[in-house]
Design a protein around this motif. Structure first.
Motif, PDB file in Angstrom:
ATOM      1  N   LEU A   7       1.041  -1.304  -0.079  1.00 30.16           N
ATOM      2  CA  LEU A   7      -1.066   0.120  -0.099  1.00 30.16           C
ATOM      3  C   LEU A   7       0.949   0.932  -0.269  1.00 30.16           C
ATOM      4  N   ASP A   8       0.981   2.492  -0.643  1.00 38.16           N
ATOM      5  CA  ASP A   8       1.128   3.565  -0.864  1.00 38.16           C
ATOM      6  C   ASP A   8       0.193   4.813   0.693  1.00 38.16           C
ATOM      7  N   ILE A  54       3.527   0.280   2.529  1.00 39.05           N
ATOM      8  CA  ILE A  54       3.203  -0.567   3.846  1.00 39.05           C
ATOM      9  C   ILE A  54       3.111  -2.102   2.944  1.00 39.05           C
ATOM     10  N   MET A  55       3.654  -3.057   3.374  1.00 39.93           N
ATOM     11  CA  MET A  55       3.535  -4.697   3.568  1.00 39.93           C
ATOM     12  C   MET A  55       2.436  -5.144   4.098  1.00 39.93           C
ATOM     13  N   ALA A  56       1.700  -5.408   4.132  1.00 35.95           N
ATOM     14  CA  ALA A  56       0.092  -5.423   4.747  1.00 35.95           C
ATOM     15  C   ALA A  56      -0.121  -7.311   4.578  1.00 35.95           C
ATOM     16  N   SER A  63       5.315  -5.221   7.005  1.00 36.79           N
ATOM     17  CA  SER A  63       6.927  -4.558   6.934  1.00 36.79           C
ATOM     18  C   SER A  63       6.690  -3.561   6.557  1.00 36.79           C
ATOM     19  N   LEU A  64       7.246  -2.439   6.341  1.00 39.36           N
ATOM     20  CA  LEU A  64       7.121  -0.719   6.261  1.00 39.36           C
ATOM     21  C   LEU A  64       8.240  -0.678   5.324  1.00 39.36           C
ATOM     22  N   ALA A  82      12.425  -4.310  13.825  1.00 39.01           N
ATOM     23  CA  ALA A  82      10.990  -3.300  14.474  1.00 39.01           C
ATOM     24  C   ALA A  82      10.270  -4.818  15.243  1.00 39.01           C
ATOM     25  N   GLY A  83      11.057  -5.285  15.907  1.00 36.51           N
ATOM     26  CA  GLY A  83      10.560  -6.600  16.384  1.00 36.51           C
ATOM     27  C   GLY A  83      11.004  -7.519  15.597  1.00 36.51           C
ATOM     28  N   ASP A  84       9.892  -8.262  15.127  1.00 39.59           N
ATOM     29  CA  ASP A  84      10.049  -9.423  13.616  1.00 39.59           C
ATOM     30  C   ASP A  84       9.869  -8.948  12.516  1.00 39.59           C
ATOM     31  N   MET A  85       9.522  -8.088  12.465  1.00 34.16           N
ATOM     32  CA  MET A  85       9.358  -7.230  10.965  1.00 34.16           C
ATOM     33  C   MET A  85      10.519  -6.157  10.187  1.00 34.16           C
ATOM     34  N   PRO A  86      10.191  -6.319   9.219  1.00 33.48           N
ATOM     35  CA  PRO A  86      11.719  -5.069   8.980  1.00 33.48           C
ATOM     36  C   PRO A  86      10.742  -4.174   7.981  1.00 33.48           C
ATOM     37  N   VAL A  87      11.767  -3.113   8.515  1.00 33.85           N
ATOM     38  CA  VAL A  87      12.296  -1.660   8.162  1.00 33.85           C
ATOM     39  C   VAL A  87      13.449  -1.744   7.081  1.00 33.85           C
ATOM     40  N   VAL A  88      12.774  -1.468   5.887  1.00 36.99           N
ATOM     41  CA  VAL A  88      13.720  -1.108   5.569  1.00 36.99           C
ATOM     42  C   VAL A  88      13.773   0.507   4.903  1.00 36.99           C
TER      43      VAL A  88
END
Length: 111
Positions: A7-8, A54-56, A63-64, A82-88
């Motif tokens: 999502l944008d 946003i990956m949802a 992910s962001l 971010a915890g178990d979520m990738p941020v790029v």
């Protein structure tokens, strides 16, 4: 990952919801990012051509990806967890959807 959507953030109608989910992250830049989004300073601080994707999976934030045309303005590494979520946070000359997906996938593979 099975099924997911990219999502944008700036074109999505659920921006408030996504900001609340970003604030729940264990990422040093989360509060700073949300403050920029709420104040309207995102483009001024991250770059006029910057994007937030946003990956949802449904309502779950996976992910962001922040695509920018300036140096990393957030504390910490340009990619991380971010915890178990990738941020790029990736620099890209193009902000076309297909290019963002390609950059994101490349960065996630490097993690």
């Amino acid at each position: 990952m099975d099924e997911y959507q990219i999502l944008d953030y700036f074109k999505d109608s659920y921006q408030e919801y996504w900001r609340s989910q970003i604030l729940r992250l264990e990422w040093d830049g989360a509060e700073e990012l949300v403050a920029m989004l709420e104040s309207g300073d995102f483009a001024a601080k991250v770059g006029e051509q910057a994007g937030l994707f946003i990956m949802a999976d449904g309502e779950s934030l996976i992910s962001l990806c922040i695509v920018n045309d300036v140096n990393n303005v957030f504390e910490g590494p340009e990619r991380g967890m971010a915890g178990d979520m990738p941020v790029v946070i990736a620099a890209s000359a193009s902000y076309e959807y297909s290019d963002v997906v390609e950059v994101w996938q490349t960065e996630l593979e490097r993690m």
